[in-house]
Design a protein around this motif. Structure first.
Motif, short mmCIF file in Angstrom:
data_model
loop_
_atom_site.label_atom_id
_atom_site.label_comp_id
_atom_site.label_asym_id
_atom_site.label_seq_id
_atom_site.Cartn_x
_atom_site.Cartn_y
_atom_site.Cartn_z
N THR A 99 25.18 10.17 7.60
CA THR A 99 23.74 10.14 7.24
C THR A 99 23.23 9.12 6.69
OG1 THR A 99 22.58 11.68 5.73
CG2 THR A 99 24.51 10.71 4.68
N PRO A 100 21.69 8.89 6.89
CA PRO A 100 20.99 7.74 6.49
C PRO A 100 21.08 7.62 4.82
CG PRO A 100 19.66 9.02 7.66
CD PRO A 100 20.98 9.74 7.37
N LEU A 101 21.53 6.21 4.25
CA LEU A 101 21.63 5.91 2.84
C LEU A 101 20.36 5.06 2.78
CD1 LEU A 101 23.10 5.77 0.20
CD2 LEU A 101 24.33 4.00 1.03
N SER A 102 19.39 5.61 1.69
CA SER A 102 18.40 4.78 1.64
C SER A 102 17.88 4.46 0.06
CB SER A 102 16.93 5.52 2.37
OG SER A 102 17.38 5.87 3.55
N LEU A 103 17.15 3.41 -0.02
CA LEU A 103 16.85 3.35 -1.30
C LEU A 103 15.13 3.70 -1.42
CD1 LEU A 103 18.35 -0.39 -2.08
CD2 LEU A 103 19.06 1.88 -2.82
N LEU A 104 14.84 4.18 -2.48
CA LEU A 104 13.20 4.30 -2.65
C LEU A 104 12.95 3.32 -3.78
CD1 LEU A 104 10.91 6.15 -1.99
CD2 LEU A 104 11.45 7.56 -4.16
N GLU A 111 0.88 -1.10 -0.15
CA GLU A 111 0.01 0.08 0.06
C GLU A 111 1.12 1.30 0.02
OE1 GLU A 111 1.13 -0.76 3.95
OE2 GLU A 111 0.06 -1.96 2.67
N ARG A 112 2.12 1.16 0.30
CA ARG A 112 2.99 2.18 0.37
C ARG A 112 3.44 2.84 -1.12
NH1 ARG A 112 2.86 5.49 3.84
NH2 ARG A 112 5.03 6.23 3.38
N ILE A 113 3.06 1.76 -2.31
CA ILE A 113 3.45 2.08 -3.45
C ILE A 113 4.82 2.13 -3.76
CG2 ILE A 113 3.05 3.20 -5.76
CD1 ILE A 113 0.57 2.06 -4.24
N THR A 114 5.64 3.00 -3.05
CA THR A 114 7.22 3.16 -3.25
C THR A 114 7.88 3.42 -1.90
OG1 THR A 114 6.90 5.61 -3.30
CG2 THR A 114 6.92 4.52 -5.43
N PRO A 115 7.83 2.26 -1.19
CA PRO A 115 8.35 2.22 0.21
C PRO A 115 9.78 2.65 0.24
CG PRO A 115 8.10 -0.17 -0.50
CD PRO A 115 7.44 0.93 -1.78
N LEU A 116 10.30 3.23 1.32
CA LEU A 116 11.53 3.81 1.39
C LEU A 116 12.33 2.80 2.25
CD1 LEU A 116 13.46 6.35 0.90
CD2 LEU A 116 13.03 6.90 3.34
N ARG A 117 13.37 2.10 1.95
CA ARG A 117 14.15 1.33 2.88
C ARG A 117 15.53 1.85 3.06
NH1 ARG A 117 15.88 -4.91 1.47
NH2 ARG A 117 13.55 -4.80 0.51
N THR A 118 15.83 2.10 4.43
CA THR A 118 16.92 2.61 4.63
C THR A 118 18.14 1.56 5.07
OG1 THR A 118 16.00 4.49 6.09
CG2 THR A 118 18.36 3.98 6.59
N LEU A 119 19.20 1.55 4.41
CA LEU A 119 20.08 0.69 4.59
C LEU A 119 20.82 0.74 5.49
CD1 LEU A 119 21.37 0.75 0.54
CD2 LEU A 119 19.94 -0.80 1.68
N GLY A 120 21.17 1.89 6.03
CA GLY A 120 22.33 2.16 7.22
C GLY A 120 22.64 3.63 7.19
N ILE A 121 23.62 3.89 7.99
CA ILE A 121 24.09 5.12 8.29
C ILE A 121 25.51 5.35 7.70
CG2 ILE A 121 25.00 6.92 9.78
CD1 ILE A 121 21.86 6.26 9.74
N GLU A 122 25.76 5.87 6.68
CA GLU A 122 27.15 5.88 6.10
C GLU A 122 27.43 7.52 5.80
OE1 GLU A 122 27.67 3.80 2.32
OE2 GLU A 122 26.57 2.00 3.13
N PRO A 125 27.00 15.03 6.07
CA PRO A 125 26.56 14.66 7.18
C PRO A 125 25.14 15.41 7.78
CG PRO A 125 28.73 14.91 7.62
CD PRO A 125 28.50 15.24 6.05
N GLY A 126 24.06 14.79 8.19
CA GLY A 126 22.81 15.36 8.47
C GLY A 126 21.87 15.55 7.18
N ILE A 127 22.40 15.25 5.97
CA ILE A 127 21.48 15.21 4.63
C ILE A 127 21.19 13.94 4.28
CG2 ILE A 127 21.16 16.25 2.40
CD1 ILE A 127 21.60 18.48 4.48
N PRO A 128 19.88 13.39 4.32
CA PRO A 128 19.79 11.97 3.93
C PRO A 128 19.97 11.72 2.61
CG PRO A 128 17.85 12.60 5.55
CD PRO A 128 18.77 13.99 5.05
N MET A 129 20.54 10.74 2.14
CA MET A 129 20.86 10.52 0.73
C MET A 129 19.87 9.25 0.19
SD MET A 129 22.32 10.94 -2.20
CE MET A 129 23.70 11.84 -1.91
N ILE A 130 18.97 9.53 -0.60
CA ILE A 130 18.02 8.57 -1.20
C ILE A 130 18.30 8.14 -2.37
CG2 ILE A 130 15.62 8.14 -1.98
CD1 ILE A 130 14.92 10.49 0.22
N VAL A 131 18.51 6.86 -3.08
CA VAL A 131 19.12 6.50 -4.16
C VAL A 131 17.54 6.04 -4.71
CG1 VAL A 131 20.30 4.81 -5.69
CG2 VAL A 131 21.22 6.18 -3.63
N LEU A 132 17.25 6.35 -5.81
CA LEU A 132 16.19 5.97 -6.56
C LEU A 132 16.60 4.55 -7.30
CD1 LEU A 132 14.47 8.73 -8.66
CD2 LEU A 132 14.29 8.12 -6.06
#
Length: 484
Positions: free
Chosen positions: A110-115, A96-107, A421-428
């Motif tokens: 800052t959080p490194l995530s996959l959309l 139901e989230r359609i495009t869930p955000l998955r946080t991999l870890g802190i690198e 640092p402090g700026i979340p990074m989201i990889v599509l």
């Protein structure tokens, strides 16, 4: 909301959303773009945080297509963005989230995530826009009293299958999809060629992706042929594709932050500049984006521009055939939209630059003051090689027990170069790894997971036509199917 061409903004005609929906290129060869980007207030951002994906899509789209009655538009977005359509999830995050955000870890502090953008019917991010496009086309054709539409598209991998699955069985539509023969993965090829629907025509072009893309543009520029045979396009030159992709930048931002004064960065694997162009639009609307990171593979046309100010298309002989094949592109067809904004909406200069590109294969802004403005738009870039992507796939699996596809690996590799640092990074994320099984095996010595519906895909019979890379031959084929 009105739209203009990037090549005749001051003098050209202004169009509504429905007027440009069924077409691709403007008649002068430019790309459609809003007269001005709508701005989003802080109060709207706060409200949008609370919405479902379909209702968020409605709120964003109604700013761009106010010639569709709001009740009809809301019905369209709710029919498009449903959990059962985006059910190919890989964990318990919930479809139901359609495009869930998955946080991999802190690198890098800052959080490194996959959309996750590949839970749809063809396991690629293109589904997010194509499913909407299919429903919009059907709505528009009905509004125009049963008009027909013959869609002509080009694909280097995922656009084709996403378009075909979105348009199959739609009333009044045929799809003619061009793809480079023997240049896609076996899974990508099977997804398209196994379709037996009578309104789907797969054309395997004896050439590279850019030959396919050039044919689409050549046919689109033949106004007489285009009007007679009611040709439309689903490639990212179609503004509605960009519009639909803007939505998940907002969703990703909301999922990565708690309040509106936070900023995030996005990294986007990009060859044709469509996906990251949507991020540019979101930023122009006021979404608090720090950086838009363009990640390329060995075909580094975009990286070269953002590094040097020189934009140079590649010949077929210069194209690398890589293990992230959807980015094996010599000329980014969406780049003109960004150049239009970079040059302060100066359509005369845009026209001259892209005429230079067609004539000389390049243009150069390195000595222009305009190039210094790139940083104001947040763009940076990097590139990745086969060795890089194999290493990144292994590292992400070792650290986080997550398997990523080859294009997403290019994104992660480049994203790590711009962590702050402090700026979340989201990889599509671009696709599920099963689409590139051979490379995943090379990296991890195991098969990636495959959704049950696709287990026997590559054994199914295939239906396609092989044709030379010649626009006249493609026109003849289209005529023959339509005139039957």
């Amino acid at each position: 909301m009105k739209y203009i061409s990037t090549r005749s903004s001051g003098l050209g005609r202004r169009y509504s959303f429905l007027e440009i929906l069924l077409g691709g290129l403007a008649e002068d060869g430019g790309l459609y773009i809003p007269v001005q980007y709508p701005r989003v207030s802080d109060a709207e951002l706060s409200h949008w945080r609370t919405l479902s994906y379909s209702d968020l899509a409605f709120e964003i789209l109604k700013k761009f297509c106010n010639d569709i009655p709001v009740n009809d538009l809301l019905a369209l977005t709710r029919r498009t963005y449903r959990a059962d359509v985006y059910s190919n999830i890989r964990d318990a995050s919930g479809s139901e989230r359609i495009t869930p955000l998955r946080t991999l870890g802190i690198e890098g502090g800052t959080p490194l995530s996959l959309l996750e953008l590949s839970n749809g019917p063809t396991l690629a991010f293109k589904d997010i826009a194509m499913q909407l496009l299919g429903n919009l086309f059907e709505y528009a054709l009905a509004a125009y009293h049963d008009q027909k539409l013959n869609i002509l598209g080009a694909t280097s991998g995922d656009t084709g299958s996403a378009a075909e699955y979105a348009m199959r069985g739609k009333c009044g539509m045929r799809v003619f999809m061009l793809s480079p023969y023997h240049k896609m993965s076996a899974f990508q090829t099977a997804q398209m060629f196994c379709l037996q629907d009578q309104n789907i025509f797969n054309i395997a072009v004896e050439g590279v992706f850019d030959d396919c893309q050039d044919i689409v543009k050549a046919v689109s520029n033949d106004c007489t042929f285009r009007k007679k045979y009611q040709i439309g396009t689903v490639n990212s030159i179609n503004w509605a594709r960009i519009n639909a992709q803007v939505i998940y930048y907002f969703r990703g931002y909301f999922d990565a932050t708690c309040h509106n004064n936070q900023r995030v960065s996005f990294t986007v694997p990009s060859g044709n500049f469509g996906n990251i162009c949507a991020g540019h639009v979101a930023r122009m609307m006021g979404l608090p984006i720090e950086k838009l990171v363009v990640a390329t593979n060995e075909n580094d046309v975009l990286h070269e521009f953002f590094r040097t100010g020189k934009y140079r298309s590649r010949s077929a002989a210069e194209i690398y055939h890589t293990t992230s094949p959807s980015m094996d592109i010599a000329k980014a067809s969406n780049f003109e939209r960004f150049i239009f904004d970079l040059l302060g909406c100066n359509s005369k200069r845009v026209l001259q630059l892209f005429c230079d590109l067609e004539t000389n294969g390049s243009f150069d802004l390195s000595m222009s003051s305009d190039f210094t403005r790139v940083q104001r738009f947040g763009f940076v870039s990097g590139c990745s090689t086969h060795t890089d992507r194999i290493s990144t796939i292994r590292d992400i699996y070792r650290r986080y027990q997550v398997i990523i596809d080859t294009h997403t690996a290019d994104g992660v590799k480049v994203a790590r170069e711009y962590l702050e640092p402090g700026i979340p990074m989201i990889v599509l994320e671009t696709a599920q790894p099963i689409k590139f099984r051979d490379t995943i095996r090379e990296a991890l010595d195991l098969d990636p997971p495959c959704p049950p519906a696709f287990n026997k895909l590559e054994t199914l019979p295939q239906r396609f036509t092989v044709l030379p890379a010649d626009a006249a031959c493609i026109k003849d084929f289209i005529r023959a199917q339509i005139d039957i």
